[in-house]
Design an enzyme around this catalytic site. Structure first.
Site, short mmCIF file in Angstrom:
data_model
loop_
_atom_site.label_atom_id
_atom_site.label_comp_id
_atom_site.label_asym_id
_atom_site.label_seq_id
_atom_site.Cartn_x
_atom_site.Cartn_y
_atom_site.Cartn_z
N TYR A 154 -58.33 28.98 -25.36
CA TYR A 154 -58.85 30.24 -24.81
C TYR A 154 -60.36 30.32 -24.98
O TYR A 154 -61.10 30.67 -24.05
CB TYR A 154 -58.15 31.39 -25.52
CG TYR A 154 -58.52 32.78 -25.07
CD1 TYR A 154 -58.02 33.29 -23.87
CD2 TYR A 154 -59.34 33.59 -25.86
CE1 TYR A 154 -58.35 34.59 -23.47
CE2 TYR A 154 -59.67 34.87 -25.46
CZ TYR A 154 -59.17 35.37 -24.27
OH TYR A 154 -59.49 36.64 -23.86
N LYS A 158 -63.17 30.52 -22.04
CA LYS A 158 -64.00 31.72 -21.94
C LYS A 158 -65.49 31.39 -22.02
O LYS A 158 -66.31 32.03 -21.36
CB LYS A 158 -63.61 32.73 -23.01
CG LYS A 158 -62.27 33.40 -22.76
CD LYS A 158 -62.21 34.05 -21.39
CE LYS A 158 -61.04 34.97 -21.20
NZ LYS A 158 -60.96 35.51 -19.82
#
Length: 297
Positions: A154, A158
């Site tokens: 993640y 991001k």
């Protein structure tokens, strides 16, 4: 209603933060394409917007499906003839420590967050260029900006979105396209189990969505990372320290260690206007005339 007449696509807006975004933009006068992988969820939010006097159409599609995204964009153009705003909000979590994380889970998260945003941005890019107006918002995260245990996939995705934002903002500038990142902190399905119940109550997703007015309005900035949560707003930046010239002698590594405090000193750090600033500074320090970035455009 400062977004009156604008057309916005919000991905992953069948619930949670995406729903809050869609409802907020509709209140500001925008016409909405409510996107979600669930048609029922998308239609529910579209009906909610319509019941409040707004305009919205629902479209079920995975942001990783290029053909489906193209169909969604074509539907928006058929309905309203333009697309002004894209909020890349869709995302998933597959949290595990890196030691326990499978590469399948790593690829899946990067595919949805990064490739999904790239696919959707590409689908509207020529439309916005021809209009000479566009606003694209990437959804980054403090997990990408600063790291978070158990979120290697993640966090990587991001932070990659920040890099995508930086370049698209430069390439879109002369066409009136402004590209920014929103780093939200909100209580959604993705944050349950991560934050305490008290924190979740304070982090109403609706308190994040006003940041979109800053990032999508006529006076929007570009290349900005705006952090928002619980009614608090801040900006984050990727900076470059002044550093020092070490040279290329045999003992350059040892000299870099010896001068580490000077190299890492943050006083006088800058936010570069483009990536080549690093090379320009290095060449200037070495006594070589630096190329001009304008020649590269």
């Amino acid at each position: 209603m400062s977004l009156n007449g604008r057309v916005a696509i919000v991905t992953g807006s069948g619930g949670g933060l995406g729903r809050a975004h869609a409802v907020y933009l509709a209140r500001q006068g925008a016409r909405l394409v409510v996107n979600d992988v669930s048609q029922d969820a998308a239609e529910r939010v579209a009906r909610e917007i319509a019941a409040a006097g707004g305009e919205a159409i629902a479209f079920a599609a995975s942001v990783t499906d290029e053909a489906a995204v193209a169909t969604m964009v074509a539907g928006a153009m058929e309905a309203w003839g333009r697309i002004d705003i894209l909020v890349n909000n869709a995302g998933i979590l597959r949290d595990k420590s890196f030691a326990k994380m499978s590469m399948d889970d790593f690829r899946l998260v990067v595919n949805v967050h990064l490739m999904g945003a790239a696919i959707c941005s590409k689908a509207v890019w020529e439309i916005m260029r021809e209009q000479r107006h566009g606003r694209i918002v990437m959804t980054t995260s403090s997990s990408g900006l600063y790291g978070n245990f158990g979120q290697a996939n993640y966090g990587a995705a991001k932070m990659a979105l920040v890099g995508l934002m930086q370049t698209l903002a430069l390439e879109g500038e002369k066409y009136g396209i402004k590209v920014n990142c929103l780093a939200p902190t909100a209580a959604t399905q993705m944050t349950h189990g991560v934050l305490s119940e008290a924190s979740l109550r304070a982090l109403d997703p609706a308190l994040v969505s006003p940041a979109l007015l800053v990032l999508t309005g006529d006076d929007a900035p570009t290349r900005t990372v705006l952090c928002a949560g619980a009614g608090h707003f801040a900006t984050a930046n990727v900076t470059l320290s002044q550093g020092c010239y070490i040279g290329g002698a045999e003992d350059a590594g040892e000299l870099a260690i010896a001068h580490w405090n000077e190299i890492s000193d943050r006083s006088g750090e800058i936010v570069p206007g483009y990536g080549f600033v690093q090379a320009e500074r290095e060449l200037a320090s070495a006594g070589t005339l630096a190329p001009v970035m304008e020649a590269r455009r």
